[in-house]
Scaffold this motif. Structure first.
Motif, PDB file in Angstrom:
ATOM      1  N   THR A   1       0.822  -1.217   0.000  1.00 24.85           N
ATOM      2  CA  THR A   1       0.000   0.000   0.000  1.00 24.85           C
ATOM      3  C   THR A   1       0.853   1.264   0.000  1.00 24.85           C
TER       4      THR A   1
ATOM      5  N   GLU B   1       0.749   2.843  -3.462  1.00 29.52           N
ATOM      6  CA  GLU B   1      -0.456   3.616  -3.734  1.00 29.52           C
ATOM      7  C   GLU B   1      -0.374   4.988  -3.085  1.00 29.52           C
ATOM      8  N   ARG B   2       0.211   5.035  -1.915  1.00 28.09           N
ATOM      9  CA  ARG B   2       0.318   6.304  -1.197  1.00 28.09           C
ATOM     10  C   ARG B   2       1.332   7.232  -1.858  1.00 28.09           C
TER      11      ARG B   2
ATOM     12  N   GLU C   1       1.893   7.267  -5.121  1.00 27.68           N
ATOM     13  CA  GLU C   1       1.233   7.733  -6.344  1.00 27.68           C
ATOM     14  C   GLU C   1       0.202   8.820  -6.051  1.00 27.68           C
ATOM     15  N   SER C   2      -0.481   8.712  -4.938  1.00 26.51           N
ATOM     16  CA  SER C   2      -1.509   9.697  -4.593  1.00 26.51           C
ATOM     17  C   SER C   2      -0.926  10.965  -3.978  1.00 26.51           C
TER      18      SER C   2
END
Length: 465
Positions: free
Chosen positions: A199, A202-203, A205-206
């Motif tokens: 995860t 994902e963090r 990328e965001s």
């Protein structure tokens, strides 16, 4: 361990802003109001932190009784008033309950035993420990690896102003240690190599998490720009120790975890990380489960007279794990003899040395593409040097490869120790595990799917795998 370095480029405007602001932080930051309290150290990495005021006119035994009243522990004393038992844990022949205080210069503090707790006034102390131990070395440290205290920065994941902590971690193993104690949602920046848990990607990328440097080249300006409450660093890296000093001079709370050589170092780091963010019970819970997992694995394993080594590659002259390494400790913990324990740390050996040692098993941390099939595995074996092949390990098909995500398990001295120990034990002693469970079988290579072979990691959701 990462060999690749990179340079982060930022706009001139950011550089100018940070350079102007950063030197001012040390002048404008509020001084830390150190918390006061008592550590009750039962041994075996089971420690209770009780936050309380250490007032004038209170002696060491009285302070312990107050702390235990808060924690719900019973204190038993002998006829002379000496502490003989806490919460049912009595003195032992080799270890007894004694009181300790923190002494030494600011950058090199350590525990010192108090000879007579009944007459010692704790009013001048910020922290005391009551520990059942045979030596100071076996106690939970009072300071991080650079001699600075770590228990005054947070409370239950909140900073001193009640807001969620903003945490920066600067090594993959350090990141995993913080995640293990429940700090995933508090991490705002890491080094570029931290990639577990998944995860994190994902963090990144965001934009929720940013990169602030490499493993061996942390970037001061980027770290400061992340506005951290606490920065966690790795004590085995010289650049991290230098960075810790620089950050502290700028008023930024910093914790430098210990270099992990023994399992005990890892357990201490887990508790220190948890305590630094005000969540020490998370550290206790994790350590208890990790110790239980290691005990369960060792109870199954019956390795006798096995000589092995762990290599960082398949080259003719690879780097191998020597004495004083995390990998060496894992081998020893399951009864395996490391044939290269005569060298210190990770050292380069030539092919002749491998042949001379005649290992019974070889474990390779594979730097190439993930191995996902028997054909790819056999291709790697065919490419080994002839002297590697002229060993019992190759002749008896005892060459094992960790590739892809599984390779990180062996190269990172972090909170996934339980998973690492289980997989190594299973490949080196498969008969013992299939005897315990017929279907508990592993291949000779692991990739990103290694987790499907784990069965001894305890209650789901506690240990990182």
């Amino acid at each position: 361990m990462e060999a690749v370095k990179f340079k982060v480029c930022v706009s001139a405007a950011i550089v100018v802003a940070v350079c102007v602001i950063a030197p001012m932080i040390g002048l404008s930051a509020s001084p830390i109001d150190e918390k006061e309290g008592v550590m009750v150290d039962f041994g075996y990495y089971n420690v209770k932190w009780v936050e309380m005021e250490l007032g004038d006119g209170v002696n060491g035994v009285q302070a312990l009784e107050q702390a235990c009243s808060i924690a719900g522990y019973a204190v038993v004393k002998d006829v002379y008033g000496n502490v003989s038992s806490i919460d049912g844990e009595a003195n032992l022949v080799s270890s007894s309950w004694d009181m300790y205080i923190v002494t030494g210069p600011e950058d090199n503090r350590s525990w010192t035993k108090v000879d007579d707790p009944q007459t010692f006034d704790v009013g001048s102390q910020k922290l005391i420990s009551w520990a059942r131990t045979s030596s100071v070395d076996k106690m939970m440290p009072s300071v991080d690896s650079t001699g600075h205290t770590y228990y005054s920065y947070a409370s239950n994941g909140k900073n001193l102003y009640g807001a969620d902590l903003r945490i920066v971690t600067m090594a993959p193993s350090v990141t995993e240690t913080l995640v293990a104690v429940g700090a995933l949602d508090l991490i705002v920046a890491t080094d570029k190599y931290s990639n577990y848990p998944a995860t994190l990607g994902e963090r990144y990328e965001s934009g929720r998490i940013s990169y602030v440097g490499g493993y061996t080249d942390p970037n001061y300006e980027l770290i400061v720009s992340a506005s951290p409450d606490i920065v966690f660093l790795d004590g085995s890296v010289g650049e991290h120790i230098s960075m810790a000093d620089k950050l502290r001079k700028s008023g930024i709370n910093t914790v430098v975890l210990y270099e992990v050589v023994e399992v005990s170092d890892l357990l201490k780091n887990i508790w220190i990380a948890a305590s630094a963010i005000g969540m020490s019970e998370k550290g206790n819970e994790y350590n208890k489960q990790l110790a239980s997992t290691i005990d369960s694995i060792c109870a199954v394993t019956d390795i006798q007279h096995c000589k092995a080594f762990i290599s960082l590659s398949t080259s003719d002259s690879p780097y191998v794990a020597g004495d004083g390494t995390y990998a060496d400790t894992i081998l020893k913990s399951i009864g395996v003899t490391n044939v290269f324990s005569n060298i210190s740390s990770w050292g380069m050996v030539d092919r002749e040395a491998i042949y001379i040692k005649q290992p019974d098993a070889i474990i390779i941390i594979y730097e190439g593409e993930e191995i996902t099939s028997d054909r790819e595995y056999e291709n790697v074996l065919r490419g080994l040097n002839s002297m590697w092949k002229d060993t019992p390990a190759f002749e008896n098909k005892k060459v094992f490869i960790f590739s892809g995500k599984s390779a990180d398990l062996l190269s990172r001295p972090g909170a996934r120790l339980g998973a690492t120990a289980e997989l190594i034990a299973k490949v080196l002693d498969p008969d013992s595990f299939t005897k315990a469970d017929y279907w508990d079988r592993c291949p000779k290579y692991f990739g990103d799917d290694y987790q499907q072979y784990l069965r001894y990691q305890g209650a789901e959701g506690v240990l990182l795998t």
